[in-house]
Write a protein that holds these residues in place. Structure first.
Motif, PDB file in Angstrom:
ATOM      1  N   UNK A 105      -8.725   7.121  -5.255  1.00 53.87           N
ATOM      2  CA  UNK A 105      -9.646   8.844  -4.513  1.00 53.87           C
ATOM      3  C   UNK A 105     -10.965   8.899  -4.121  1.00 53.87           C
ATOM      4  N   UNK A 106     -10.481   8.342  -6.000  1.00 51.30           N
ATOM      5  CA  UNK A 106     -12.481   8.728  -6.668  1.00 51.30           C
ATOM      6  C   UNK A 106     -12.959   7.479  -6.259  1.00 51.30           C
ATOM      7  N   UNK A 107     -12.681   6.885  -5.559  1.00 53.95           N
ATOM      8  CA  UNK A 107     -13.552   5.361  -4.802  1.00 53.95           C
ATOM      9  C   UNK A 107     -14.320   5.849  -3.875  1.00 53.95           C
TER      10      UNK A 107
ATOM     11  N   UNK B 264     -17.432   6.496  -2.470  1.00 55.46           N
ATOM     12  CA  UNK B 264     -18.022   4.878  -1.620  1.00 55.46           C
ATOM     13  C   UNK B 264     -17.786   3.163  -2.706  1.00 55.46           C
ATOM     14  N   UNK B 265     -17.137   4.251  -3.497  1.00 52.40           N
ATOM     15  CA  UNK B 265     -17.039   2.506  -4.684  1.00 52.40           C
ATOM     16  C   UNK B 265     -15.711   1.847  -4.091  1.00 52.40           C
ATOM     17  N   UNK B 266     -15.987   0.984  -3.064  1.00 55.55           N
ATOM     18  CA  UNK B 266     -15.058   0.062  -2.872  1.00 55.55           C
ATOM     19  C   UNK B 266     -14.361  -0.883  -3.502  1.00 55.55           C
ATOM     20  N   UNK B 267     -15.149  -1.396  -5.316  1.00 58.25           N
ATOM     21  CA  UNK B 267     -14.593  -1.743  -5.558  1.00 58.25           C
ATOM     22  C   UNK B 267     -13.531  -0.653  -6.796  1.00 58.25           C
TER      23      UNK B 267
ATOM     24  N   UNK C 241      -9.265  -0.834  -6.783  1.00 50.70           N
ATOM     25  CA  UNK C 241      -8.743  -1.449  -7.979  1.00 50.70           C
ATOM     26  C   UNK C 241      -7.632  -0.241  -8.426  1.00 50.70           C
ATOM     27  N   UNK C 242      -7.999   0.842  -8.060  1.00 53.99           N
ATOM     28  CA  UNK C 242      -7.206   1.997  -7.246  1.00 53.99           C
ATOM     29  C   UNK C 242      -5.962   1.970  -6.992  1.00 53.99           C
ATOM     30  N   UNK C 243      -5.737   0.644  -6.236  1.00 48.92           N
ATOM     31  CA  UNK C 243      -5.082   0.428  -5.339  1.00 48.92           C
ATOM     32  C   UNK C 243      -4.399  -0.638  -5.837  1.00 48.92           C
TER      33      UNK C 243
END
Length: 59
Positions: free
Chosen positions: A20-22, A26-29, A33-35
């Motif tokens: 969610x933070x990504x 807008x930080x796709x990386x 990584x979260x997924x």
């Protein structure tokens, strides 16, 4: 609840927060990584479920 279940659910929650933070920043990386962490946590929790069920079945 065994340690694999607890650790798995904790990693799943941590991964969801990163995902969610990504998305928000807008930080796709970070989102990816979260997924990955979320799915890893789900797998570990499932392993803990299987381990627990096996232990119960052998009693």
């Amino acid at each position: 609840m065994n340690k694999n279940q607890v650790k798995g659910h904790a990693n799943e929650a941590k991964g969801k927060v990163k995902e969610v933070a990504g998305k928000v920043t807008g930080d796709k990386r970070m989102e990816y990584k979260g997924k990955a962490e979320k799915h890893g946590g789900k797998a570990e929790a499932k392993y803990g479920d299987i381990k627990s069920d096996t232990k119960k079945a052998t009693k």
